[in-house]
Design a protein around this motif. Structure first.
Motif, PDB file in Angstrom:
ATOM      1  N   SER A 141       0.821  -1.216   0.000  1.00 37.69           N
ATOM      2  CA  SER A 141       0.000   0.000   0.000  1.00 37.69           C
ATOM      3  C   SER A 141       0.853   1.263   0.000  1.00 37.69           C
ATOM      4  N   GLY A 142       2.064   1.183   0.563  1.00 36.85           N
ATOM      5  CA  GLY A 142       2.889   2.378   0.724  1.00 36.85           C
ATOM      6  C   GLY A 142       2.349   3.337   1.755  1.00 36.85           C
ATOM      7  N   ARG A 143       1.359   2.890   2.493  1.00 34.24           N
ATOM      8  CA  ARG A 143       0.680   3.772   3.447  1.00 34.24           C
ATOM      9  C   ARG A 143       1.523   4.008   4.695  1.00 34.24           C
ATOM     10  N   VAL A 144       1.449   5.224   5.224  1.00 35.50           N
ATOM     11  CA  VAL A 144       2.083   5.563   6.485  1.00 35.50           C
ATOM     12  C   VAL A 144       1.005   5.544   7.565  1.00 35.50           C
ATOM     13  N   TYR A 145       1.214   4.733   8.606  1.00 31.77           N
ATOM     14  CA  TYR A 145       0.216   4.515   9.652  1.00 31.77           C
ATOM     15  C   TYR A 145       0.534   5.364  10.888  1.00 31.77           C
ATOM     16  N   THR A 146      -0.498   5.726  11.614  1.00 27.10           N
ATOM     17  CA  THR A 146      -0.292   6.417  12.876  1.00 27.10           C
ATOM     18  C   THR A 146       0.096   5.402  13.946  1.00 27.10           C
ATOM     19  N   ALA A 147       0.743   5.880  14.989  1.00 28.08           N
ATOM     20  CA  ALA A 147       1.118   5.004  16.090  1.00 28.08           C
ATOM     21  C   ALA A 147      -0.116   4.378  16.734  1.00 28.08           C
ATOM     22  N   GLU A 148      -1.199   5.152  16.786  1.00 31.18           N
ATOM     23  CA  GLU A 148      -2.429   4.630  17.380  1.00 31.18           C
ATOM     24  C   GLU A 148      -2.984   3.468  16.557  1.00 31.18           C
ATOM     25  N   GLU A 149      -2.951   3.604  15.224  1.00 26.59           N
ATOM     26  CA  GLU A 149      -3.407   2.504  14.371  1.00 26.59           C
ATOM     27  C   GLU A 149      -2.545   1.262  14.577  1.00 26.59           C
TER      28      GLU A 149
END
Length: 313
Positions: free
Chosen positions: A197-205
């Motif tokens: 996905s190349g997605r950057v996730y939040t720490a909460e996620e």
């Protein structure tokens, strides 16, 4: 049985004049801290990798022991963190990658990749010492930065931190341990989905997914590390043994990491000009100038998707 003690190695562990890392020892709970402070772009440049390996090799060579005020102490916890504001680490040295790929210097790219693997693998194995490894993420941990965080037994992250693998945006993948380490935590299919996905996730996620172990409020990361250690100190020996079981139950071998790295190097050598253009743009976007045009090393939080759009224009 403990390995023979090399006192010269031990005495130099926390006294060497490093340029791109800062090391410290907290004697109360025998915590060794290694802070990343890379020169220029906050990525894993060859000099930073060399210093990390030198320090970590000393920990391995002494069985995780050090001299503190004349007493031989066993390191109980090893914490990896960063001194760069809002950045844990932005990953691979993209400018170097572009240079080596354009010159088709496969051997040099493989040497760089292997140095990353060697550093990660030592941490995956807890430096073959009875200690607990902890990553403290405060800010951005992208690509190799996220891989580095994943190599620890415990990940503690501040709430505003972000982590991800953007390499697919320039037609590559994170090849120095991401697949193995992420799949160990979330399973193969989800690991592939996250990487592709190349997605950057939040720490909460990532906390909700079980990737991050402790979610701390912004500005409280180091306090959260000390609180975690205090809460778990009573059963530290058992906890360390349980974490060591990961390398028996769900083993990641050095050979596995090198084989995947070979796939990564081969894929990198096949990148086309448009891919290298994207990689170059992302390398330039990691820093920006501030106040009065001074060339200050200030990290710039960027939207990878925005960079893709601009570079493709």
């Amino acid at each position: 049985m403990n390995a023979p003690v090399d006192f010269k190695v031990i005495e130099g562990m926390f006294h060497r004049n490093y340029k791109q890392i800062e090391v410290d020892f907290d004697p109360e709970y025998a915590v060794a801290w290694t802070f990343l402070k890379p020169s220029g772009v906050p990525c894993f440049n060859p000099g930073l990798l060399e210093e990390l390996r030198a320090h970590d090799s000393a920990i391995e060579a002494t069985g995780g022991r050090m001299l503190h005020k004349g007493d031989l102490r066993q390191i109980r916890y090893h914490v990896g963190a960063s001194k760069v504001k809002n950045v844990f680490n932005l990953g691979g040295d993209l400018a170097l990658f572009v240079q080596l790929i354009k010159s088709q210097d496969r051997d040099a790219l493989m040497r760089y990749a292997r140095s990353c693997v060697d550093s990660l693998y030592a941490r995956i194995c807890n430096y073959n010492s009875p200690l607990v490894t902890i990553s403290l993420v405060q800010g951005e941990a992208l690509g190799g930065g996220f891989e580095s965080a994943l190599s620890s037994s415990v990940i503690i992250a501040e709430r505003s931190s972000r982590m991800g693998f953007p390499e697919i945006l320039f037609n590559l993948f994170p090849g120095m341990g991401a697949y193995s380490l992420l799949a160990r935590r979330v399973g193969m299919k989800l690991a592939e989905k996250m990487i592709l996905s190349g997605r950057v996730y939040t720490a909460e996620e990532l906390f909700e997914m079980g990737v991050v172990d402790v979610l701390a409020e912004d500005g409280t990361g180091e306090t959260a590390v000390r609180d975690y250690i205090r809460r778990n100190e009573r059963h530290r020996n058992g906890m360390q043994a349980v974490f060591s079981c990961r390398q028996h139950f769900d083993r990641i071998s050095h050979e596995e990491l090198l084989n995947i790295t070979n796939v990564w190097v081969d894929a990198a050598m096949r990148l086309e000009e448009k891919d290298l253009k994207m990689m170059s743009r992302l390398a330039r976007s990691q820093f920006t100038r501030i106040e009065g045009g001074a060339a200050a090393a200030v990290p710039k939080v960027v939207s990878m998707q925005e960079e893709v759009r601009f570079a493709s224009a």
